[in-house]
Write a protein that holds these residues in place. Structure first.
Motif, PDB file in Angstrom:
ATOM      1  N   GLU A  41      55.813  55.795  54.503  1.00 38.54           N
ATOM      2  CA  GLU A  41      56.726  56.329  53.487  1.00 38.54           C
ATOM      3  C   GLU A  41      56.743  57.856  53.530  1.00 38.54           C
ATOM      4  O   GLU A  41      57.818  58.477  53.466  1.00 38.54           O
ATOM      5  N   GLU A  42      55.573  58.446  53.625  1.00 47.12           N
ATOM      6  CA  GLU A  42      55.492  59.914  53.657  1.00 47.12           C
ATOM      7  C   GLU A  42      56.118  60.466  54.933  1.00 47.12           C
ATOM      8  O   GLU A  42      56.765  61.521  54.907  1.00 47.12           O
ATOM      9  N   ALA A  43      55.960  59.756  56.048  1.00 42.56           N
ATOM     10  CA  ALA A  43      56.581  60.189  57.306  1.00 42.56           C
ATOM     11  C   ALA A  43      58.101  60.159  57.184  1.00 42.56           C
ATOM     12  O   ALA A  43      58.787  61.104  57.608  1.00 42.56           O
ATOM     13  N   VAL A  44      58.632  59.101  56.601  1.00 43.78           N
ATOM     14  CA  VAL A  44      60.080  58.991  56.417  1.00 43.78           C
ATOM     15  C   VAL A  44      60.580  60.099  55.487  1.00 43.78           C
ATOM     16  O   VAL A  44      61.617  60.725  55.754  1.00 43.78           O
ATOM     17  N   GLU A  45      59.855  60.372  54.417  1.00 38.99           N
ATOM     18  CA  GLU A  45      60.254  61.441  53.502  1.00 38.99           C
ATOM     19  C   GLU A  45      60.243  62.801  54.208  1.00 38.99           C
ATOM     20  O   GLU A  45      61.103  63.658  53.933  1.00 38.99           O
ATOM     21  N   THR A  46      59.321  62.992  55.130  1.00 38.85           N
ATOM     22  CA  THR A  46      59.272  64.227  55.914  1.00 38.85           C
ATOM     23  C   THR A  46      60.505  64.337  56.807  1.00 38.85           C
ATOM     24  O   THR A  46      61.132  65.400  56.898  1.00 38.85           O
ATOM     25  N   VAL A  47      60.866  63.245  57.450  1.00 35.04           N
ATOM     26  CA  VAL A  47      62.046  63.226  58.315  1.00 35.04           C
ATOM     27  C   VAL A  47      63.315  63.504  57.497  1.00 35.04           C
ATOM     28  O   VAL A  47      64.177  64.289  57.917  1.00 35.04           O
ATOM     29  N   ILE A  48      63.418  62.884  56.347  1.00 31.42           N
ATOM     30  CA  ILE A  48      64.595  63.101  55.489  1.00 31.42           C
ATOM     31  C   ILE A  48      64.700  64.571  55.092  1.00 31.42           C
ATOM     32  O   ILE A  48      65.784  65.167  55.153  1.00 31.42           O
ATOM     33  N   ALA A  49      63.586  65.163  54.701  1.00 30.01           N
ATOM     34  CA  ALA A  49      63.583  66.585  54.335  1.00 30.01           C
ATOM     35  C   ALA A  49      64.022  67.446  55.517  1.00 30.01           C
ATOM     36  O   ALA A  49      64.785  68.407  55.346  1.00 30.01           O
ATOM     37  N   ALA A  50      63.560  67.094  56.712  1.00 27.36           N
ATOM     38  CA  ALA A  50      63.954  67.849  57.906  1.00 27.36           C
ATOM     39  C   ALA A  50      65.451  67.709  58.165  1.00 27.36           C
ATOM     40  O   ALA A  50      66.126  68.690  58.504  1.00 27.36           O
ATOM     41  N   MET A  51      65.963  66.504  58.015  1.00 30.50           N
ATOM     42  CA  MET A  51      67.391  66.267  58.238  1.00 30.50           C
ATOM     43  C   MET A  51      68.251  67.021  57.214  1.00 30.50           C
ATOM     44  O   MET A  51      69.373  67.412  57.504  1.00 30.50           O
ATOM     45  N   GLN A  52      67.695  67.225  56.030  1.00 31.65           N
ATOM     46  CA  GLN A  52      68.400  67.968  54.983  1.00 31.65           C
ATOM     47  C   GLN A  52      68.184  69.477  55.114  1.00 31.65           C
ATOM     48  O   GLN A  52      68.699  70.244  54.310  1.00 31.65           O
ATOM     49  N   GLU A  53      67.412  69.847  56.130  1.00 31.60           N
ATOM     50  CA  GLU A  53      67.099  71.260  56.389  1.00 31.60           C
ATOM     51  C   GLU A  53      66.504  71.951  55.163  1.00 31.60           C
ATOM     52  O   GLU A  53      66.815  73.103  54.861  1.00 31.60           O
ATOM     53  N   ASP A  54      65.632  71.221  54.478  1.00 29.37           N
ATOM     54  CA  ASP A  54      64.965  71.726  53.276  1.00 29.37           C
ATOM     55  C   ASP A  54      63.532  72.108  53.643  1.00 29.37           C
ATOM     56  O   ASP A  54      62.623  71.280  53.610  1.00 29.37           O
ATOM     57  N   LYS A  55      63.359  73.355  54.012  1.00 26.48           N
ATOM     58  CA  LYS A  55      62.068  73.827  54.517  1.00 26.48           C
ATOM     59  C   LYS A  55      60.934  73.589  53.513  1.00 26.48           C
ATOM     60  O   LYS A  55      59.852  73.131  53.893  1.00 26.48           O
ATOM     61  N   LYS A  56      61.181  73.882  52.245  1.00 29.08           N
ATOM     62  CA  LYS A  56      60.149  73.694  51.221  1.00 29.08           C
ATOM     63  C   LYS A  56      59.711  72.230  51.140  1.00 29.08           C
ATOM     64  O   LYS A  56      58.522  71.927  51.068  1.00 29.08           O
ATOM     65  N   GLU A  57      60.668  71.332  51.201  1.00 28.16           N
ATOM     66  CA  GLU A  57      60.344  69.900  51.156  1.00 28.16           C
ATOM     67  C   GLU A  57      59.684  69.421  52.443  1.00 28.16           C
ATOM     68  O   GLU A  57      58.823  68.545  52.404  1.00 28.16           O
ATOM     69  N   VAL A  58      60.084  69.979  53.573  1.00 22.51           N
ATOM     70  CA  VAL A  58      59.422  69.624  54.838  1.00 22.51           C
ATOM     71  C   VAL A  58      57.942  69.976  54.746  1.00 22.51           C
ATOM     72  O   VAL A  58      57.082  69.181  55.137  1.00 22.51           O
TER      73      VAL A  58
END
Length: 93
Positions: A41-58
């Motif tokens: 789940e955490e890996a997927v959330e990391t990928v989603i943040a990256a796809m959204q180009e949200d550095k803080k969330e990544v």
């Protein structure tokens, strides 16, 4: 690497705690499948943040992912150093 090792040692220590009082102990009580699921789940959330180009969330999700990776390693009886040794072995391949 120092922070990974220190955090790993905390995980090892806290897995012996009361599951009612420790998040780590609670996850270990739930078993390997739950630990692996949470890491995923955490890996997927990391990928989603990256796809959204949200550095803080990544950054935030990566920290969560690494923490849950350490739980997964501890559950499997693998240390972060074991992984680093494998990466070193692969260097230059």
């Amino acid at each position: 690497m120092d922070i990974l090792q220190r955090l790993y040692e905390v995980v090892l220590e806290r897995r012996k705690a009361d599951p009612e009082e420790s998040y780590v102990a609670k996850r270990f009580k739930q078993g390997t499948a739950k630990i692996a699921q949470k890491f995923g789940e955490e890996a997927v959330e990391t990928v989603i943040a990256a796809m959204q180009e949200d550095k803080k969330e990544v950054i935030s999700e990566s920290a969560d992912m690494i923490f849950h990776w350490l739980l997964l390693l501890a559950d499997a009886g693998v240390s972060p150093q074991d992984v680093m040794d494998e990466l070193t072995r692969r260097t230059g391949i």
